[in-house]
Design a protein around this motif. Sequence first.
Motif, short mmCIF file in Angstrom:
data_model
loop_
_atom_site.label_atom_id
_atom_site.label_comp_id
_atom_site.label_asym_id
_atom_site.label_seq_id
_atom_site.Cartn_x
_atom_site.Cartn_y
_atom_site.Cartn_z
N SER A 22 0.90 -1.20 -0.04
CA SER A 22 -0.14 -0.06 0.13
C SER A 22 0.89 1.23 0.00
N GLY A 23 0.25 2.34 -0.35
CA GLY A 23 1.03 3.56 -0.45
C GLY A 23 0.04 4.81 -0.60
N GLY A 24 0.40 5.66 -0.22
CA GLY A 24 -0.32 7.07 -0.55
C GLY A 24 0.50 8.55 -0.38
N VAL A 25 0.18 9.41 -0.92
CA VAL A 25 0.43 10.73 -1.04
C VAL A 25 -0.41 11.95 -0.66
N MET A 26 -0.14 12.81 0.15
CA MET A 26 -1.15 13.76 0.75
C MET A 26 -0.33 15.13 0.98
N TYR A 27 -1.29 16.05 0.43
CA TYR A 27 -0.63 17.48 0.84
C TYR A 27 -1.53 18.34 1.67
N LEU A 28 -0.85 18.84 2.70
CA LEU A 28 -1.67 19.90 3.51
C LEU A 28 -1.58 21.30 3.45
N ALA A 29 -2.58 21.89 2.85
CA ALA A 29 -2.45 23.25 2.49
C ALA A 29 -2.77 24.02 3.79
N ASP A 30 -2.42 25.43 3.73
CA ASP A 30 -2.60 26.21 4.83
C ASP A 30 -4.38 26.40 5.00
N ASN A 31 -4.96 26.47 3.94
CA ASN A 31 -6.27 26.89 4.20
C ASN A 31 -7.17 25.42 4.61
N GLY A 32 -6.63 24.40 5.09
CA GLY A 32 -7.14 23.24 5.61
C GLY A 32 -7.38 22.19 4.52
N LEU A 33 -7.13 22.44 3.39
CA LEU A 33 -7.42 21.56 2.33
C LEU A 33 -6.50 20.33 2.30
N ALA A 34 -6.80 19.12 2.24
CA ALA A 34 -5.75 17.97 2.25
C ALA A 34 -6.03 17.18 1.36
N PRO A 35 -5.62 17.16 -0.11
CA PRO A 35 -5.96 16.28 -1.21
C PRO A 35 -4.76 14.94 -0.99
N TYR A 36 -5.48 13.83 -1.48
CA TYR A 36 -4.54 12.77 -1.41
C TYR A 36 -4.92 11.66 -2.41
N VAL A 37 -3.80 10.75 -2.76
CA VAL A 37 -4.16 9.59 -3.53
C VAL A 37 -3.55 8.22 -2.78
N SER A 38 -4.11 7.18 -2.96
CA SER A 38 -3.47 6.17 -2.19
C SER A 38 -3.83 4.94 -2.93
N TYR A 39 -3.12 3.74 -2.58
CA TYR A 39 -3.42 2.46 -3.22
C TYR A 39 -3.28 1.30 -2.10
N ALA A 40 -4.18 0.29 -2.17
CA ALA A 40 -3.95 -0.59 -1.23
C ALA A 40 -4.33 -2.16 -1.67
N GLU A 41 -4.18 -3.19 -1.03
CA GLU A 41 -4.36 -4.37 -1.43
C GLU A 41 -4.92 -5.44 -0.31
N SER A 42 -5.76 -6.52 -0.69
CA SER A 42 -6.15 -7.28 0.39
C SER A 42 -6.05 -8.84 -0.34
N PHE A 43 -6.22 -9.67 0.63
CA PHE A 43 -6.33 -11.06 0.24
C PHE A 43 -7.21 -11.92 1.38
N GLU A 44 -7.96 -12.64 1.00
CA GLU A 44 -9.10 -13.44 1.66
C GLU A 44 -8.83 -14.89 1.54
N VAL A 45 -8.56 -15.49 2.43
CA VAL A 45 -8.21 -17.02 2.33
C VAL A 45 -9.54 -17.83 2.92
N LEU A 46 -10.27 -18.63 1.90
CA LEU A 46 -11.36 -19.34 2.01
C LEU A 46 -11.07 -20.50 2.50
N THR A 47 -11.89 -21.24 3.49
CA THR A 47 -11.63 -22.60 3.90
C THR A 47 -12.61 -23.58 3.33
N THR A 48 -13.25 -23.55 2.12
CA THR A 48 -14.34 -24.18 1.79
C THR A 48 -13.69 -25.13 0.46
N TYR A 49 -14.39 -26.20 -0.11
CA TYR A 49 -13.91 -27.02 -0.91
C TYR A 49 -14.07 -26.65 -2.54
#
Length: 663
Positions: free
Chosen positions: A433-460
Amino acid sequence: MDPVVVVSTALRINAPLVETPRSASVVDRQELDTRNVQSLDESLRYRSGVLSAPYGNDNDADWLFVRGFEASTYLDDTRLYRDGYYAWTLEPFGLERVEVLKGPASMLYGEGYPGGVVNAISKRPTAERQGLFELQAGNRDHRQIGIDSSGPLTRAGDVRYRLVGLYKERDGELNGTDSERYYFAPSLEIDVSEDTTLTLLGSIKHDDAVPTNGFFMPYGTLVDTPYGKVDRRTNLGEPGYDRNRHTQTSLGYQLEHRFNDTWSYTQNLRWSRLDLDLRSTYANYIDPTNDRNVVRGLTYRDGTTDSYALDNRFVGHWRSGRFDNTLLLGLDVQRHEYSGNEFDSFNSAAGSFGEPLDMFSPVYGRYQPIDPNEIDYREIDKTQGGAYAQHRLKIDDKWIFLGSVRYDRVKTENANRTSGETLERTDNNTSWSGGVMYLADNGLAPYVSYAESFEVLTTYDPATGGLYRPLEGEQWEAGLKYTPPGFDGYLSAAVFDLTQRNSLVTNPDTFVQTQAGEVQSTGLELEGQAQLTEGLTLTASYTYTDATTDETGGQGTQRAGIIPRHIASAWLDYDFNQGPLTGLSLGAGVRYVGTSTDDPRYDTPKVPSYTLVDAMASYDVDENWRLQLNVNNLTDEDYISACNYWCYYGESRSVIGSVAYRW
């Protein structure tokens, strides 16, 4: 309100919400009390990205969909597993707050659902002596008594305690159903030294209920019949036979140690046990010989799950010139064990449970108990070990760069001890995962991010003769957070694109599931909370979700079931702080859930949208006594919350009055 909201779930470190390049929300204790929240899924009704209780008012489990997918549930940063019907449920009276991280989170938490993480934080001991005694009564014979006492045990204040206890009973939404609960959660906090604190946490919760089996057929709910509609309180189960005895026990601790001004260490350990005795009869399909009748099925479970979780986190924080660094290094081990007897009527010789039941005039008692020879004994073990690292870099107090990586090894074993068949699988996974954010003086904070997941199943998996491969999730997100100077509150907006691969696809002819599907959810979330005046507070949210799936057995990509495209909510509180009405608080909320569809494999009409109104009034008699009245679904709207082959009626009007004494 405190405009600087700090969360720990999103990054596994304490960080201001406005400086987190991920979408996350918090519901604090004050809001839980104001809305008199009775279940975990009820707590997030007024937050964006969350679909709450799509299966109606279920007294067996909490149901939350986040960004179109299920979310993993945690208690104090440790996983609460859900294995089929063995679902851990939380008592809101014992919680300090609820945090939700939206979207994949495997880079910090290991295997789990792509919807994200819902992390409930238990009430902890306090340095000041305080307490609460509360009585509640309401419709459907709701009765509740709760006590919460906390404070120092020693004169120096280096040992602190908290005792939380509750007894509750209430009739269910369906005729002949009810539930009874007791809950007790002691905790002890010890200052071992100036730099070391040990918190011991325990809880036990027991539910004895006739389960609310809200499985209705589209015929009679969404689809008209010559006999009218099936009343929403009709019990299509077997109230004299069904039962749900559910006991949860948990013991654990949190150890916090500060090495120096740079490095600190946290260790969480928890053991959890769930004992379940479940007999649940449900409507399965319309009787082909008489469309007034429904053929029923039965689910039976009698077993135990044991879970062990150990998490170790080292956090280093240092500043060098323009650069502010926070490094997280973690190592955790999780093990989940299930053993028990199970029976499902569709696997039995009869294929059904008892005689068909008239949906419009049910007569109970025409069934045969389970044949012991058809009960299977099964054991499932899942062991996960993971190592993770995260670096948060802040430059010039303006730029935030976030990078995370985790490696997991998961071993799964599914053994049917009755048939002698055992299936095993080992999976290795690296999550980023990763992300970038900018904190502006006027209170605005734009950002972009990436993330992953994996889910293990226990069925046949019939295609391979082994266990299914893990489901894989991937998300891109861009957002904007806004906390302008002098503004008491926050505003946030996020757009996301979340995809799950290796999804299960059911062949419509053979009903065999293979891993060939992909589910995609894209959307927009808007959320805000503001103190408009000294006494007026507004919480509002809007969610647009476009969820599609190709799990349709050759029908191509279609809109996914259950998930509405539009969800909106707003809650307004007003506190009278002066004049003759001082001490009075009024609150009202509106929740809108747009149209949804059934599972694309079925030809059910669209589920209509619905709008619900909630209300609250409280009065502080003095500094100790408070009277409060909460009404959910004020107009007693009769609606279908969702369909996925079955259809589910939503919760009817709930009225609860409470008297609380605080000290």
